[in-house]
Design a protein around this motif. Sequence first.
Motif, PDB file in Angstrom:
ATOM      1  N   HIS A 424       0.833  -1.211   0.000  1.00 27.04           N
ATOM      2  CA  HIS A 424       0.000   0.000   0.000  1.00 27.04           C
ATOM      3  C   HIS A 424       0.868   1.262   0.000  1.00 27.04           C
ATOM      4  N   LEU A 425       1.948   1.257   0.768  1.00 28.63           N
ATOM      5  CA  LEU A 425       2.820   2.427   0.805  1.00 28.63           C
ATOM      6  C   LEU A 425       3.483   2.656  -0.557  1.00 28.63           C
ATOM      7  N   ALA A 426       3.943   1.574  -1.184  1.00 32.59           N
ATOM      8  CA  ALA A 426       4.563   1.716  -2.505  1.00 32.59           C
ATOM      9  C   ALA A 426       3.565   2.279  -3.521  1.00 32.59           C
ATOM     10  N   ARG A 427       2.310   1.867  -3.414  1.00 32.07           N
ATOM     11  CA  ARG A 427       1.286   2.414  -4.317  1.00 32.07           C
ATOM     12  C   ARG A 427       1.062   3.904  -4.041  1.00 32.07           C
ATOM     13  N   ARG A 428       1.014   4.258  -2.772  1.00 33.23           N
ATOM     14  CA  ARG A 428       0.828   5.668  -2.406  1.00 33.23           C
ATOM     15  C   ARG A 428       1.976   6.542  -2.927  1.00 33.23           C
ATOM     16  N   ALA A 499      -1.279   4.740   3.809  1.00 33.17           N
ATOM     17  CA  ALA A 499      -1.017   3.309   3.669  1.00 33.17           C
ATOM     18  C   ALA A 499      -1.660   2.519   4.809  1.00 33.17           C
ATOM     19  N   LEU A 500      -1.592   3.068   6.021  1.00 32.35           N
ATOM     20  CA  LEU A 500      -2.218   2.388   7.164  1.00 32.35           C
ATOM     21  C   LEU A 500      -3.743   2.404   7.036  1.00 32.35           C
ATOM     22  N   ASP A 501      -4.297   3.477   6.512  1.00 29.38           N
ATOM     23  CA  ASP A 501      -5.749   3.509   6.264  1.00 29.38           C
ATOM     24  C   ASP A 501      -6.131   2.445   5.222  1.00 29.38           C
ATOM     25  N   ASP A 502      -5.318   2.322   4.167  1.00 31.83           N
ATOM     26  CA  ASP A 502      -5.568   1.289   3.164  1.00 31.83           C
ATOM     27  C   ASP A 502      -5.514  -0.097   3.775  1.00 31.83           C
ATOM     28  N   LEU A 503      -4.565  -0.311   4.664  1.00 26.18           N
ATOM     29  CA  LEU A 503      -4.423  -1.622   5.320  1.00 26.18           C
ATOM     30  C   LEU A 503      -5.652  -1.925   6.170  1.00 26.18           C
ATOM     31  N   ALA A 504      -6.149  -0.915   6.866  1.00 32.21           N
ATOM     32  CA  ALA A 504      -7.311  -1.103   7.720  1.00 32.21           C
ATOM     33  C   ALA A 504      -8.559  -1.415   6.908  1.00 32.21           C
TER      34      ALA A 504
END
Length: 507
Positions: A424-428, A499-504
Motif C-alpha cells: 500500500h505504501l509503494a502504491r501511495r 497506507a495504514l488507512d488502506d491496510l485497515a
Amino acid sequence: MIVLVGFMGAGKTTVGRLLADRLGLPFVDTDLVVEEREGRPVPEIFATDGETTFRDLEQAAVADVLGGPEAVVSLGGGACGREGTRGILRGHTVVHLDVSLAGARERTAADPHRPMLHRPGLEDLHAARRVVFEDLADVSVVTDGRRAEAVTLEVLDGVTGHDGLLVTPPDGTSRVLVRPGVLGEIGGLLPATARVLIVARAGDPALPTILAGLGRPGVVVELPPGPVRTLATYGLLAGRAVEFALHPDDLVLAVGDAAVVDVAGFLAATYRRGVRWAVVPRSLEALVDSSIGGEIGLDLPQAPDVLGAIHHPVAVFDDPVGVSPETDPRFAAGLAQAIKTALVADPADLDLLVREAPDVLAGRPEAVAAVIRRAVATKARIVTAGGRETRRQLNYGCTFSRAFEQVLDDDVGALPLGLMAAAHLARRLGMLDDAGVELHRRVLRALGLPTSARFELPRLETFWLRDRTSRNDVRFVLLRGPGRPEAGVPADHDALTGALDDLAEDR
C-alpha cells in the motif's frame, strides 16, 4: 577441505582458483608450498634430488595444508601415488578433474616445467593414475574441451549433491541439504570436529534421532518453552559452553525453530570470537528463512532484533518430514517468509505457492517440501550475491512487521500485514500499481494469511525510532514491481497515514 586431484593438464589450478573464489575460501597449490619451503622450483628438485625426495616433501606439505584452515587445495598429478598421501586425504572431499591423455598433452605441450611430461610409458602412467583418482574421488568431472567456468559449476553441483546447494556469499559458505530423512544422517554429514554442543528446546522430538546417529561426543542444552531470543538465554548458553570447554574446533548444533536458531547462532558468532555451527531447522520459518544467510539476532525488552551478527553455519539440514500446520505453531509465519522472498527475488515462485496452497495448508509433505526447496534456493541466491545492499532487500515488509509485533497479541500475522502495508505504501508513493497490490493480496489470502488490520501511526513511530534499520528517520524496502526491490525509501506522514488507512480497509 575440497581437494582437487587429476593428471597434469586437468585444470586443477584454474578450476581451483575459480572454485575458491566462488566459495570465499583460500586456494592452495601444494606444489607452490613445496617450492616456497625449498626455495627452488619443482623441476629443479626432481633433477637434483630425485622423485623420491620430492614425494617426501610433497607428502609433508599435503599433511600440513590439510591440517590447517579450510581451503580449496590442488595436488600435483603424482601426489596420490603414495599410500601415505592417500591416507591424508581421507575425511576430505576429493574432486577428480578427469582429463584424457590427448587433452593433457594438448594443454601441456608448450610447458617446459612439467617434469613428468617426457617420461617413458606416459600412456600407462595416465591409465594407472586415473584408477587411483577414481578410487579416491567423491566427485569426478570430465574437463576435456570444456571451459573452466563450466567445470567449476559442475564441481559445485557434485560437492553439494542433487538435493543440496551451496550458499556462497563473500563472508562465508554454507552447505544446505534439503532431504526427507536427513535427520538420521547428520552424524556422517557434519564436518570433522571433536565434539558437538546441541542447543534445542526441551523434549524436541528430533533429538533422539540426531543423538543416535551423531557418532561423536556431545552434550545437549535444553531450552525452556517461551521466548529464548534473550540475553538471559544467551547467558545460560554461554555458561554451559564454558562448562563444556567449547573449543573453536568443536561445533554448535542448533535444533529447532527460528528463535532457537537465532540464539544458538549468536552464541556461535560471539563465543571465543566465533566457533563453527550448523542448523537443523524444525519449523517452516526456520527452514525457509532464518537458517539461510547467517543473520542472527537477539531481542531486548525495549526493541526486537537490535543485537545481531552475521555468522554463516557450515551446514544446514532441512528435513521437511513432520513440519505442518498441526506441529508448527508458527507455520503461517513461515509461509509469509516464503512469500516475502518470492516477491523480492523470484515472482515465479508465487505461482507455486498459490498452486500448492491447498496441499500446503493440509500439511501434505510433498507440497511443504516443494515450498521449502524453492524458498531456500531463492534466498540462497540473494545471499550469495553478497553485499549489504542486496541483503537489505530481504527486509521487505519487516520494518512494518517489527513494529506490528509490538502491538499484536499474536505476532504470527505481523509479517503478512507488513508485506501488505509495504504494498500500500509503494502504491501511495507511485512505485507500485494496483495490480502489484492485488498480487500481494491474492497470494496472502490463498495461503490463509491476514491482509487487513488497523494500526495507529504515532504508536508505530515510537518503535521505528528504535528499529535496527533506523537512521535519523525511518526508511523502507519497497517494490517497484514484483522482483524489483528498492531499499532506503523515505515516506512522509501523509503517505504512511494513507497506507495504514488502506491496510485497515483492505477487505
